[in-house]
Design an enzyme around this catalytic site. Structure first.
Site, PDB file in Angstrom:
ATOM      1  N   GLY B  14       1.182  -0.684  -0.004  1.00 25.74           N
ATOM      2  CA  GLY B  14      -0.327  -0.250   0.085  1.00 25.74           C
ATOM      3  C   GLY B  14       0.885   1.162   0.149  1.00 25.74           C
ATOM      4  O   GLY B  14       1.760   1.777  -0.486  1.00 25.74           O
ATOM      5  N   GLY B 187      -9.448  13.226   4.453  1.00 26.47           N
ATOM      6  CA  GLY B 187      -8.329  11.695   3.722  1.00 26.47           C
ATOM      7  C   GLY B 187      -7.170  11.354   5.056  1.00 26.47           C
ATOM      8  O   GLY B 187      -7.202  11.311   5.122  1.00 26.47           O
ATOM      9  N   LYS B 205       0.130   2.033  20.639  1.00 29.46           N
ATOM     10  CA  LYS B 205       1.071   2.746  20.628  1.00 29.46           C
ATOM     11  C   LYS B 205       1.926   2.570  21.966  1.00 29.46           C
ATOM     12  O   LYS B 205       3.282   2.458  22.497  1.00 29.46           O
ATOM     13  CB  LYS B 205       1.301   3.723  19.897  1.00 29.46           C
ATOM     14  CG  LYS B 205       0.780   4.098  18.638  1.00 29.46           C
ATOM     15  CD  LYS B 205       0.998   5.177  17.423  1.00 29.46           C
ATOM     16  CE  LYS B 205       0.754   4.769  16.563  1.00 29.46           C
ATOM     17  NZ  LYS B 205      -0.257   5.846  15.661  1.00 29.46           N
TER      18      LYS B 205
END
EC number: 1.1.1.3
Lengths: 439, 439
Positions: B14, B187, B205
């Site tokens: 990707g 986006g 994380k």
């Protein structure tokens, strides 16, 4: 978990050294888990074993014979500083098979290549995180974290003393001399401040960073170095009005023209107040890297002081120890790119030229002509009328003006030539600065 | 210099994967110098080899058989994301003797221990710099640069989507819904934004960072997670008046009481405008560590995006390759400290309680009594009179007030108990927030 034993020798026991002793004592069990080895401090070489020491320093470990000590060590921590005897002792340590951890920026920026070669020849490791920006892991970042990228520039505030002095000038309106005196009284500046205020300390650090980042050999002598002695309160005030602060920046850039090369500079620099480096205050340090894929990264923290620098030293000791236990080695010096250092005249950027001029018709046109003749386009002009002279300040007659001219991107060579030409212009009373702007 | 050859397999192609392909192509010679090996990309596993791809992706390397591909590789780059098939493929790669580089935070924060154990059993390496904060080398910093120190806390802005949304709310006065819609149109946010706005991405994380920093096993389920859906424009405006910004912070702290443990939290947090994290704007990320010797360090950069994340991936690939050439291995998982995760009620800090109250005699006294009864001392009170309700705004009758109460350090348990008691107080119309303050 069973651990091997490693002998650690400490050379030098000042502010940083005594913090190294503290961490080795307090975190002994942690370090053993992290590197698979017990780190046994076997000796501390000092000039005078009888001198007063922090209580935590075990007096029985003190010795004045550094040469004998390094031969018994697996890891040597060099915190003596300066060129000799540090250089000789490091060679002895490497030749004897020890890995060396050092914070000695001056030595590495002067004799780095021979020390790296000795390291490779002995198949041991040389670590120097503490040599640049104290606790901030910029050596790691450049050696390892950016190994998958292409660094295009490094710029940093890497000298806390000058940053403190410029801060005091900015926030309190002090002159350079006043701010230096305050810094000396607080112990932030040496009695002989030259290494800091003339930029040599920052120059050594940018030379080290550039060597790693650009895979080329760069020494402190390659750095075009200007200190902060000539920065005036007026320049700082004018910068502030225009939305800038003045910082002593160390910068290294990869340039493509006229040939692939590096430019290296330490200079008082205009930094936009919105730039992350503008907010780096007092004794803090910060380094900004720009690279092809990662873009801009910033690393910020305490750039000096006993404990922060000791943190960097111990991270290197743990890494060196792990390598001795598990094999492998630290990234070696990799000067494969062998980029030359370009004359600083080739460096590109935007510049500000500050002029005092007579306020008469045609003056701006004649000044603008000097820029146009060298194809340097002007991004911004700011003109302030000045009083005739200080003693006549109460009744200004407006026959002089201060001109601040910011260029679009050009070379330093162009701007220096323009400055020289302007100095000959009969309307120009004074050319005050050619300060590069960090964007 | 003669180089060995290493086979590199890429799983997933990707945004990040295609940048990895670009860097492997463009910097092939550099990487060979840096790690002593030619990195040969031998295959790219994708779900659909017929789907459109960036022109730089060599179509002849595409395959739909990831299982066969990982068995032929020395280094496997896993960029599929999600739990399966990534987990199975990583196990297959490790078992086949490959080193693995991954950016898969969800997988590591859920099944990290079994992957670390498989790595050690196979005597290979597992790297995951790209799993936390994109290009910012926080995994390196925590695994290596702070190995000589004792980390006491980590706090970070590690999710760009929520940081962008909160920024838009702050600078443009948008509501949460408006800012989310804007982020989705650009986006910056997914159609299903839950992983970001509900804090799960940040939780994964901080779990990874805490595991490394505190040498303990922590999973995403250990993190007390609050997202940003309930943050109101009014809270942001009130914070701004008081000199704060609201950021979604992920924090992990070592606590000593009632026993040595870790607290882990993701929550909208008041950050003083002077704090370095306050200036981290838009899609940028930053992580601040506090440690015994180094003090405060900050790492800042792009936390997402194809190229920045690919930079982190490639730095790990270069490190993994160097280990295969020169021996040694990456720091292994070292969960020796085995600190438990404390209930979040044990976390300590300063808190702000915002109340809407009836504006009558004795109200403040009865509210202050709730704090006093739990020995929580009040650092600051701010009272604003409110109009009766929104429709009557033009003619305020001042029968209600907004109270903002900041405490000195106390536990979250105390503050939650006080909040519950205040909710029962007949003078209290609304308890609006219990936002921790980052100092």
């Amino acid at each position: 978990m069973a651990h091997v034993d490693l002998n650690v020798a400490l050379l030098g026991c000042g502010t940083v050294g005594s913090e190294v002793v503290r961490l080795l004592q307090q975190q002994s069990d942690d370090f053993a888990e992290r590197c698979g080895a017990r780190l046994n401090l076997i000796g501390i070489a000092v000039r005078d074993t009888a001198a007063p020491r922090a209580a935590r320093v075990p007096r029985e470990l003190l010795t004045e014979d550094a040469h004998a000590l390094v031969r018994r060590a697996d890891i040597v921590i060099e915190l003596i500083g300066g060129l000799e005897p540090a250089r000789t002792l490091m060679h002895e340590a490497l030749a004897a098979g020890a890995s060396v951890v050092t914070g000695n920026k001056a030595l590495l920026a002067t004799h780095g290549p021979e020390l790296h070669e000795a390291t490779a020849a002995a198949d041991v490791d040389l670590y120097y995180e503490a040599a640049v920006a104290g606790a901030i892991p910029v050596v790691y970042a450049l050696r390892e974290s950016l190994a998958g990228d292409q660094v295009t520039s490094i710029s940093g505030i890497v000298n806390g003393t000058t940053n403190y002095i410029l801060d005091e000038m900015t926030t309190k309106g002090l002159t350079y001399e006043e701010a230096l005196k305050a810094a000396q009284e607080l112990g932030f500046a040496e009695a002989d401040p030259s290494s800091d205020v003339d930029g040599y300390d920052a120059a050594a650090k940018i030379a080290l960073m550039a060597s790693i980042a650009f895979h080329s050999r760069v020494s402190i002598d390659d750095v075009a170095t200007t200190g902060i002695r000539d920065v005036t309160a007026e320049q700082i005030a004018a910068a502030s009005r225009d939305g800038y602060v003045i910082k002593l920046l160390a910068t290294a850039r990869r340039i493509a023209h006229p040939e692939p090369a590096i430019t290296l500079e330490v200079a008082p620099t205009l930094v936009a107040q919105s730039h992350p480096l503008a907010a780096v205050a007092g004794a803090f340090n910060a380094v900004v890297t720009e690279s092809d894929a990662a873009g801009r990264l910033m690393f910020y923290g305490q750039g000096a002081g006993g404990a922060p620098t000791a943190s960097a030293v111990l991270s290197d000791v743990v890494a060196a120890a792990a390598k001795r236990v598990y094999g492998g080695h630290a990234p070696r010096e990799l000067p494969y790119a062998s980029l030359p250092v370009a004359p600083i005249e080739h460096s590109r950027g935007t510049f500000v030229v500050e002029l005092t001029v007579t306020d008469a018709p045609g003056v701006l046109a004649s000044i603008a002509q000097s820029f146009a003749a060298r194809q340097v386009s002007i991004a911004q002009v700011r003109q302030d009328t000045l009083p005739d002279d200080a003693s006549a300040a109460e009744e200004p007659r407006a026959s002089r003006a201060r001109l601040s001219i910011m260029t679009h991107t050009c070379t330093r060579g162009d701007i220096e030539a323009i400055g020289a030409e302007l100095a000959e212009n009969p309307h120009v009373l004074n050319v005050a600065s050619l300060t590069p702007v960090e964007e």
